[in-house]
Design a protein around this motif. Structure first.
Motif, PDB file in Angstrom:
ATOM      1  N   UNK A  76     -43.215 -83.618   7.853  1.00 35.46           N
ATOM      2  CA  UNK A  76     -41.911 -83.216   7.351  1.00 35.46           C
ATOM      3  C   UNK A  76     -41.196 -84.379   6.667  1.00 35.46           C
ATOM      4  N   UNK A  77     -41.453 -85.607   7.130  1.00 44.90           N
ATOM      5  CA  UNK A  77     -40.815 -86.783   6.535  1.00 44.90           C
ATOM      6  C   UNK A  77     -41.156 -86.905   5.061  1.00 44.90           C
ATOM      7  N   UNK A  78     -42.405 -86.650   4.717  1.00 45.57           N
ATOM      8  CA  UNK A  78     -42.813 -86.730   3.313  1.00 45.57           C
ATOM      9  C   UNK A  78     -42.098 -85.678   2.483  1.00 45.57           C
ATOM     10  N   UNK A  79     -41.957 -84.461   3.013  1.00 45.51           N
ATOM     11  CA  UNK A  79     -41.272 -83.394   2.276  1.00 45.51           C
ATOM     12  C   UNK A  79     -39.805 -83.749   2.043  1.00 45.51           C
ATOM     13  N   UNK A  80     -39.150 -84.289   3.082  1.00 45.94           N
ATOM     14  CA  UNK A  80     -37.747 -84.685   2.933  1.00 45.94           C
ATOM     15  C   UNK A  80     -37.601 -85.780   1.887  1.00 45.94           C
ATOM     16  N   UNK A 120     -34.496 -70.200  -4.835  1.00 48.44           N
ATOM     17  CA  UNK A 120     -35.316 -69.131  -4.277  1.00 48.44           C
ATOM     18  C   UNK A 120     -36.796 -69.506  -4.256  1.00 48.44           C
ATOM     19  N   UNK A 121     -37.258 -70.197  -5.298  1.00 49.22           N
ATOM     20  CA  UNK A 121     -38.661 -70.617  -5.330  1.00 49.22           C
ATOM     21  C   UNK A 121     -38.958 -71.558  -4.164  1.00 49.22           C
ATOM     22  N   UNK A 122     -38.044 -72.484  -3.901  1.00 45.21           N
ATOM     23  CA  UNK A 122     -38.245 -73.392  -2.776  1.00 45.21           C
ATOM     24  C   UNK A 122     -38.265 -72.673  -1.441  1.00 45.21           C
ATOM     25  N   UNK A 123     -37.345 -71.730  -1.233  1.00 46.21           N
ATOM     26  CA  UNK A 123     -37.318 -70.974   0.017  1.00 46.21           C
ATOM     27  C   UNK A 123     -38.563 -70.110   0.169  1.00 46.21           C
ATOM     28  N   UNK A 124     -38.995 -69.516  -0.925  1.00 50.20           N
ATOM     29  CA  UNK A 124     -40.213 -68.706  -0.896  1.00 50.20           C
ATOM     30  C   UNK A 124     -41.410 -69.552  -0.469  1.00 50.20           C
ATOM     31  N   UNK A 125     -41.514 -70.744  -1.018  1.00 48.04           N
ATOM     32  CA  UNK A 125     -42.650 -71.609  -0.693  1.00 48.04           C
ATOM     33  C   UNK A 125     -42.589 -72.118   0.744  1.00 48.04           C
ATOM     34  N   UNK A 126     -41.392 -72.264   1.297  1.00 46.43           N
ATOM     35  CA  UNK A 126     -41.282 -72.644   2.710  1.00 46.43           C
ATOM     36  C   UNK A 126     -41.938 -71.584   3.590  1.00 46.43           C
ATOM     37  N   UNK A 127     -41.675 -70.314   3.302  1.00 50.61           N
ATOM     38  CA  UNK A 127     -42.273 -69.233   4.083  1.00 50.61           C
ATOM     39  C   UNK A 127     -43.787 -69.182   3.887  1.00 50.61           C
ATOM     40  N   UNK A 128     -44.229 -69.344   2.636  1.00 53.84           N
ATOM     41  CA  UNK A 128     -45.671 -69.326   2.370  1.00 53.84           C
ATOM     42  C   UNK A 128     -46.352 -70.516   3.047  1.00 53.84           C
ATOM     43  N   UNK A 150     -45.424 -72.076   5.763  1.00 56.39           N
ATOM     44  CA  UNK A 150     -45.506 -71.846   7.206  1.00 56.39           C
ATOM     45  C   UNK A 150     -46.611 -70.858   7.542  1.00 56.39           C
ATOM     46  N   UNK A 151     -46.775 -69.841   6.696  1.00 57.23           N
ATOM     47  CA  UNK A 151     -47.810 -68.843   6.954  1.00 57.23           C
ATOM     48  C   UNK A 151     -49.210 -69.421   6.754  1.00 57.23           C
ATOM     49  N   UNK A 152     -49.372 -70.246   5.711  1.00 57.24           N
ATOM     50  CA  UNK A 152     -50.680 -70.814   5.399  1.00 57.24           C
ATOM     51  C   UNK A 152     -50.895 -72.184   6.036  1.00 57.24           C
ATOM     52  N   UNK A 153     -49.864 -72.680   6.736  1.00 58.91           N
ATOM     53  CA  UNK A 153     -49.922 -74.007   7.358  1.00 58.91           C
ATOM     54  C   UNK A 153     -50.314 -75.075   6.328  1.00 58.91           C
ATOM     55  N   UNK A 154     -49.606 -75.035   5.207  1.00 59.86           N
ATOM     56  CA  UNK A 154     -49.901 -75.940   4.092  1.00 59.86           C
ATOM     57  C   UNK A 154     -48.728 -76.891   3.890  1.00 59.86           C
ATOM     58  N   UNK A 155     -48.943 -78.164   4.193  1.00 66.66           N
ATOM     59  CA  UNK A 155     -47.881 -79.138   4.007  1.00 66.66           C
ATOM     60  C   UNK A 155     -47.754 -79.563   2.540  1.00 66.66           C
ATOM     61  N   UNK A 156     -48.784 -79.345   1.751  1.00 68.68           N
ATOM     62  CA  UNK A 156     -48.653 -79.600   0.318  1.00 68.68           C
ATOM     63  C   UNK A 156     -47.678 -78.601  -0.305  1.00 68.68           C
ATOM     64  N   UNK A 157     -47.722 -77.349   0.129  1.00 68.48           N
ATOM     65  CA  UNK A 157     -46.750 -76.362  -0.350  1.00 68.48           C
ATOM     66  C   UNK A 157     -45.347 -76.685   0.142  1.00 68.48           C
ATOM     67  N   UNK A 158     -45.243 -77.215   1.357  1.00 71.26           N
ATOM     68  CA  UNK A 158     -43.928 -77.603   1.872  1.00 71.26           C
ATOM     69  C   UNK A 158     -43.335 -78.723   1.023  1.00 71.26           C
ATOM     70  N   UNK A 159     -44.162 -79.674   0.627  1.00 73.11           N
ATOM     71  CA  UNK A 159     -43.682 -80.759  -0.244  1.00 73.11           C
ATOM     72  C   UNK A 159     -43.280 -80.218  -1.617  1.00 73.11           C
TER      73      UNK A 159
END
Length: 403
Positions: A273-277, A211-219, A221-230
């Motif tokens: 996205x490659x870095x996050x994967x 759930x924490x990971x899914x929550x951060x995906x939404x945040x 996308x909203x903040x356009x933060x790839x550090x949060x995506x990672x």
């Protein structure tokens, strides 16, 4: 409001990231047989000091005092009291001698071996020792200090994080304390969630990190933060290393989010996205590699027909067949569609009477929560599809993961 939400998020996010990093350090030490009590205490104390310094520097603790001085409605007060009562009961139960079978048979002997020899155990007669065991590594700190009760307290801490995470999920969309507290109360009061919060089991950690990971995906996308995506990828990757069904759930949920949200599609399909994967796969990889080296099959004890499982472990496929027969669940479309009902009312291995894992309150109350939030969120809001989807998944599919 945005600063307040970031401070709230930082409290549980720092804890989860630290726990993942500490796990990987302990895993490497145990892999080489050098995990000692002094190293465990030193690393935990060091991380705790850094975390305390970060909290003092950010001054986010002041928001707690502000919250205490704020006016609470009668409904909010009742909901908070109910949540605190549930946590108190869980603490009382977790502080008692452990009685659930899996902990006594598999996890505590595993922890005893770690404490005695400082290395990962290997025992071909206990097949549960041949599958990924990252949560047992996380139990080490508590076990070294307080024994089996300390291991259970590790899960209890994540249980409290789960309540805060559910609150943040709902508050992000509604900005309404009552609905957010109700979401947390529904999850924490779920019978199987509460029961597993009192024992050294894997299931609460799976739900929290997922759930924490899914929550951060939404945040992100909203903040356009790839550090949060990672960061989201790190947490979801770790969740995927705990149990073999977690990656399946996470991939399906992410696919649904990408399908229904143009905002997420525009954000996520970028070179970053490659870095996050890569980070997610690195978080998952150590245990799957270890299982492969021990058994010849990274997904042991499943998919034995697809991988060359070592002969001494091939007989465990019969165990999976027996479990499917016991629970009456087959991998079919009808079984999957019936899963919410089956998980709520028919999970007994001893008969067909109504005694579900999730309890009827979840199915009864969830539509009311969705209707209430629907009234708070404008139907023109771009986040409405994700809101409905994630609430439904959080309160049904994610909880089904527990079983």
């Amino acid at each position: 409001r945005r600063q307040r939400q970031m401070c709230i998020r930082d409290r549980w996010l720092g804890l989860l990231i630290s726990s993942v990093i500490i796990h990987h350090v302990f895993f490497l030490l145990a892999l080489y047989g050098t995990l000692t009590v002094s190293l465990v205490y030193t690393l935990n104390i060091g991380v705790a000091v850094l975390g305390a310094a970060r909290l003092i520097q950010s001054k986010s603790w002041k928001s707690v005092l502000t919250f205490r001085r704020s006016q609470l409605s009668a409904t909010d007060s009742i909901l908070i009291f109910s949540i605190l009562l549930i946590v108190l009961c869980a603490f009382t139960a977790a502080s008692s001698p452990q009685t659930l079978v899996d902990g006594l048979v598999y996890r505590f002997p595993y922890l005893e071996h770690l404490a005695k020899f400082g290395e990962l155990p290997f025992h071909q007669y206990l097949w549960a020792w041949l599958i990924p065991n990252p949560t047992i590594i996380q139990f080490v700190s508590g076990y070294y200090a307080f024994g089996e009760v300390g291991a259970a307290w590790t899960v209890l801490l994540l249980f409290m994080v789960l309540g805060k995470l559910c609150y943040d999920f709902c508050f992000m969309f509604t900005s309404n304390n009552s609905y957010s507290l109700l979401a947390a109360l529904l999850v924490l009061s779920c019978p199987i969630i509460w029961l597993f919060s009192t024992a050294a089991y894997n299931d609460i950690p799976i739900v929290v990190y997922s759930l924490a990971g899914l929550f951060l995906v939404l945040v992100a996308a909203r903040e356009k933060s790839y550090s949060l995506l990672c960061t989201a990828a790190l947490l979801m990757g770790f969740a995927g290393s705990i149990k073999l069904n977690a990656p399946i759930f996470l991939l399906i949920t992410l696919a649904l989010l990408i399908l229904v949200s143009e905002k997420i599609r525009q954000f996520i399909f970028r070179p970053q996205l490659t870095a996050a994967i890569a980070i997610g796969l690195l978080a998952m990889a150590p245990w799957y590699i270890w299982v492969y080296l021990q058994t010849g099959n990274p997904f042991f004890p499943f998919l034995q027909q697809s991988f060359t499982t070592l002969p001494e472990f091939s007989t465990f496929s019969a165990y999976s067949a027996a479990a499917i027969k016991t629970y009456g669940f087959t991998i079919s479309l009808s079984s999957i569609l019936e899963l919410p009902w089956s998980m709520s009312f028919n999970t007994s291995r001893f008969g067909g009477y109504l005694d579900g894992t999730l309890g009827p309150a979840l199915i009864i109350a969830t539509p009311l929560l969705l209707l209430g939030i629907g009234r708070r969120v404008s139907f023109s809001c771009k986040w409405q599809p994700e809101l409905s989807l994630l609430l439904a998944l959080s309160l049904s599919s994610v909880l089904a993961l527990v079983a």
